[in-house]
Structure formats: structure tokens, C-alpha cells
Design a protein around this motif. Sequence first.
Motif, mmCIF file in Angstrom:
data_model
loop_
_atom_site.group_PDB
_atom_site.id
_atom_site.type_symbol
_atom_site.label_atom_id
_atom_site.label_comp_id
_atom_site.label_asym_id
_atom_site.label_seq_id
_atom_site.Cartn_x
_atom_site.Cartn_y
_atom_site.Cartn_z
ATOM 1 N N MET A 158 0.840 -1.169 0.000
ATOM 2 C CA MET A 158 0.000 0.000 0.000
ATOM 3 C C MET A 158 0.891 1.239 0.000
ATOM 4 S SD MET A 158 -3.009 1.059 2.664
ATOM 5 C CE MET A 158 -3.951 -0.394 2.332
ATOM 6 N N THR A 159 0.599 2.182 -0.883
ATOM 7 C CA THR A 159 1.415 3.392 -0.963
ATOM 8 C C THR A 159 1.031 4.360 0.142
ATOM 9 O OG1 THR A 159 -0.119 4.578 -2.394
ATOM 10 C CG2 THR A 159 1.519 3.160 -3.479
ATOM 11 N N GLU A 160 1.857 5.380 0.311
ATOM 12 C CA GLU A 160 1.610 6.380 1.341
ATOM 13 C C GLU A 160 0.321 7.151 1.066
ATOM 14 O OE1 GLU A 160 3.829 10.287 3.076
ATOM 15 O OE2 GLU A 160 5.065 8.603 2.458
ATOM 16 N N MET A 161 0.024 7.415 -0.199
ATOM 17 C CA MET A 161 -1.205 8.128 -0.564
ATOM 18 C C MET A 161 -2.427 7.293 -0.221
ATOM 19 S SD MET A 161 -0.798 11.151 -1.702
ATOM 20 C CE MET A 161 -2.158 11.537 -2.789
ATOM 21 N N GLU A 162 -2.407 6.010 -0.527
ATOM 22 C CA GLU A 162 -3.537 5.145 -0.210
ATOM 23 C C GLU A 162 -3.718 5.046 1.295
ATOM 24 O OE1 GLU A 162 -2.313 1.646 -2.195
ATOM 25 O OE2 GLU A 162 -3.438 2.082 -4.025
ATOM 26 N N ASP A 163 -2.608 4.974 2.029
ATOM 27 C CA ASP A 163 -2.669 4.901 3.476
ATOM 28 C C ASP A 163 -3.307 6.166 4.046
ATOM 29 O OD1 ASP A 163 -2.176 3.816 6.047
ATOM 30 O OD2 ASP A 163 -0.398 5.091 6.224
ATOM 31 N N ALA A 164 -2.962 7.329 3.498
ATOM 32 C CA ALA A 164 -3.523 8.594 3.972
ATOM 33 C C ALA A 164 -5.014 8.670 3.686
ATOM 34 C CB ALA A 164 -2.802 9.764 3.324
ATOM 35 N N GLU A 165 -5.447 8.102 2.558
ATOM 36 C CA GLU A 165 -6.864 8.143 2.206
ATOM 37 C C GLU A 165 -7.682 7.175 3.043
ATOM 38 O OE1 GLU A 165 -6.165 9.346 -2.471
ATOM 39 O OE2 GLU A 165 -7.102 7.453 -1.961
ATOM 40 N N ASP A 166 -7.082 6.085 3.507
ATOM 41 C CA ASP A 166 -7.800 5.083 4.284
ATOM 42 C C ASP A 166 -7.987 5.493 5.745
ATOM 43 O OD1 ASP A 166 -8.080 3.491 2.091
ATOM 44 O OD2 ASP A 166 -6.344 2.233 2.553
ATOM 45 N N ARG A 167 -7.171 6.389 6.236
ATOM 46 C CA ARG A 167 -7.265 6.787 7.637
ATOM 47 C C ARG A 167 -8.508 7.630 7.876
ATOM 48 N NH1 ARG A 167 -1.571 9.269 9.148
ATOM 49 N NH2 ARG A 167 -2.111 10.489 7.340
ATOM 50 N N ASP A 227 -9.080 16.360 1.538
ATOM 51 C CA ASP A 227 -9.444 15.628 0.331
ATOM 52 C C ASP A 227 -10.615 16.285 -0.405
ATOM 53 O OD1 ASP A 227 -10.938 14.891 2.606
ATOM 54 O OD2 ASP A 227 -11.600 13.034 1.653
ATOM 55 N N LEU A 228 -11.295 17.235 0.200
ATOM 56 C CA LEU A 228 -12.417 17.943 -0.427
ATOM 57 C C LEU A 228 -11.990 19.277 -1.047
ATOM 58 C CD1 LEU A 228 -15.001 17.352 2.436
ATOM 59 C CD2 LEU A 228 -14.806 16.089 0.277
ATOM 60 N N LYS A 229 -10.703 19.545 -1.076
ATOM 61 C CA LYS A 229 -10.195 20.853 -1.494
ATOM 62 C C LYS A 229 -10.564 21.258 -2.912
ATOM 63 C CE LYS A 229 -5.801 19.040 -3.007
ATOM 64 N NZ LYS A 229 -5.020 18.052 -2.353
ATOM 65 N N LYS A 230 -10.908 20.332 -3.774
ATOM 66 C CA LYS A 230 -11.217 20.650 -5.171
ATOM 67 C C LYS A 230 -12.657 21.126 -5.361
ATOM 68 C CE LYS A 230 -7.816 17.444 -6.946
ATOM 69 N NZ LYS A 230 -7.571 16.201 -7.655
ATOM 70 N N HIS A 231 -13.453 21.054 -4.316
ATOM 71 C CA HIS A 231 -14.863 21.422 -4.415
ATOM 72 C C HIS A 231 -15.079 22.868 -3.957
ATOM 73 C CE1 HIS A 231 -15.932 17.264 -5.169
ATOM 74 N NE2 HIS A 231 -15.141 16.920 -4.164
ATOM 75 N N MET A 232 -15.785 23.631 -4.764
ATOM 76 C CA MET A 232 -16.073 25.017 -4.418
ATOM 77 C C MET A 232 -16.944 25.116 -3.168
ATOM 78 S SD MET A 232 -15.335 27.917 -5.226
ATOM 79 C CE MET A 232 -15.784 29.606 -5.284
ATOM 80 N N TRP A 233 -17.877 24.184 -3.011
ATOM 81 C CA TRP A 233 -18.753 24.227 -1.840
ATOM 82 C C TRP A 233 -17.953 24.074 -0.550
ATOM 83 C CZ3 TRP A 233 -18.422 20.117 1.303
ATOM 84 C CH2 TRP A 233 -18.024 18.901 0.763
ATOM 85 N N PHE A 234 -16.833 23.336 -0.600
ATOM 86 C CA PHE A 234 -15.985 23.163 0.583
ATOM 87 C C PHE A 234 -15.419 24.510 1.022
ATOM 88 C CE2 PHE A 234 -11.568 22.544 2.129
ATOM 89 C CZ PHE A 234 -11.863 21.949 3.343
ATOM 90 N N TRP A 235 -14.870 25.258 0.065
ATOM 91 C CA TRP A 235 -14.281 26.551 0.399
ATOM 92 C C TRP A 235 -15.344 27.575 0.797
ATOM 93 C CZ3 TRP A 235 -9.654 26.148 1.861
ATOM 94 C CH2 TRP A 235 -8.828 25.175 1.305
ATOM 95 N N THR A 236 -16.532 27.438 0.228
ATOM 96 C CA THR A 236 -17.638 28.307 0.631
ATOM 97 C C THR A 236 -18.038 28.006 2.076
ATOM 98 O OG1 THR A 236 -18.422 28.354 -1.652
ATOM 99 C CG2 THR A 236 -19.984 29.028 0.044
ATOM 100 N N THR A 237 -18.069 26.743 2.432
ATOM 101 C CA THR A 237 -18.387 26.347 3.806
ATOM 102 C C THR A 237 -17.319 26.851 4.769
ATOM 103 O OG1 THR A 237 -19.487 24.360 2.971
ATOM 104 C CG2 THR A 237 -18.918 24.383 5.313
ATOM 105 N N ILE A 238 -16.060 26.721 4.399
ATOM 106 C CA ILE A 238 -14.967 27.210 5.250
ATOM 107 C C ILE A 238 -15.074 28.720 5.415
ATOM 108 C CG2 ILE A 238 -12.443 27.511 5.407
ATOM 109 C CD1 ILE A 238 -13.425 24.675 6.084
ATOM 110 N N ALA A 239 -15.339 29.436 4.326
ATOM 111 C CA ALA A 239 -15.474 30.903 4.407
ATOM 112 C C ALA A 239 -16.635 31.278 5.322
ATOM 113 C CB ALA A 239 -15.671 31.484 3.015
ATOM 114 N N THR A 240 -17.728 30.545 5.245
ATOM 115 C CA THR A 240 -18.875 30.809 6.111
ATOM 116 C C THR A 240 -18.511 30.570 7.573
ATOM 117 O OG1 THR A 240 -20.381 30.169 4.333
ATOM 118 C CG2 THR A 240 -21.281 30.192 6.567
#
Length: 132
Positions: free
Chosen positions: A1-10, A63-76
Motif C-alpha cells: 500500500m502506498t503512502e497516498m492510499e494509506d492517507a486516504e484510508d485513515r 481531500d475535499l479541497k477541489k470542491h467550491m462548496w468546501f471553500w464556501t463552507t470554510i469561508a462561512t
Amino acid sequence: MTEMEDAEDRSPFGRLTRESAVVALLCALPFFLFFAYLGDPAKGRAAAGSVGMIVLVVWMSWDLKKHMWFWTTIATLVLLHLPLVLFIPWTNTNYPGVVLLPFGLLDLAIMYGCIKLAERIMKRSDGISSAN
């Protein structure tokens, strides 16, 4: 298992490491220093705590950084923290971190819940629009 897969599974809380704590501290420190310079270290503690928790919730949900709604929620969430920091008369009582930790963790849990709620709503609306 790669480091990226391990980070996604946690789990999201499993992503909180010493590195994330140091990043949150380094991001929060300038806010404390700014308010301390202005003569209100109590407000600086509140601002630093808020910034630190916001940084940690972004770290947990990166992992949600690519979604505009995520950044809108953070800004709110940031905009909701502003009046709490600026308009509540914080006392200069020097509380130890153990006393403040439960409030910070509650803030973190509420913000994380808001992000998960937004994610669930956006997934549901994507499913409805793709079905039509």
C-alpha cells in the motif's frame, strides 16, 4: 500500500498528527501576537484558538479541497467566528490549555459536522441532477 492510499484510508481524526498541530499553531500565532500587540491578549487567545481549529478542520477535510462548496463552507465558518472573536468581551484570566481544550474540541467537532453536512447535501443534489 502506498503512502497516498494509506492517507486516504485513515479516518479524518487520524489525520491529526504532530505536524498538523504545529501547522495550526504557526497559523494561529500571528493572530495572538497581533491582538497582544493591540493590548488585548484575551481576544488574541480567542482568535488564535479559532484560527487553529479552522486550520485543523481544513487539514482533516483536505481531500475535499477541489470542491467550491468546501471553500464556501470554510469561508462561512470563518465569517461566523469573526463576531465571536471581535464582539465578545473576553476576560484576561489566564486559563490553562486543559480548561480551554474542551471548548476548542467542541468547536472543531461542530465545524467538521458542518462540512460533512454540506458534503452530504452536495452529493444528494449531484445525484438528483444526474438522474434528471
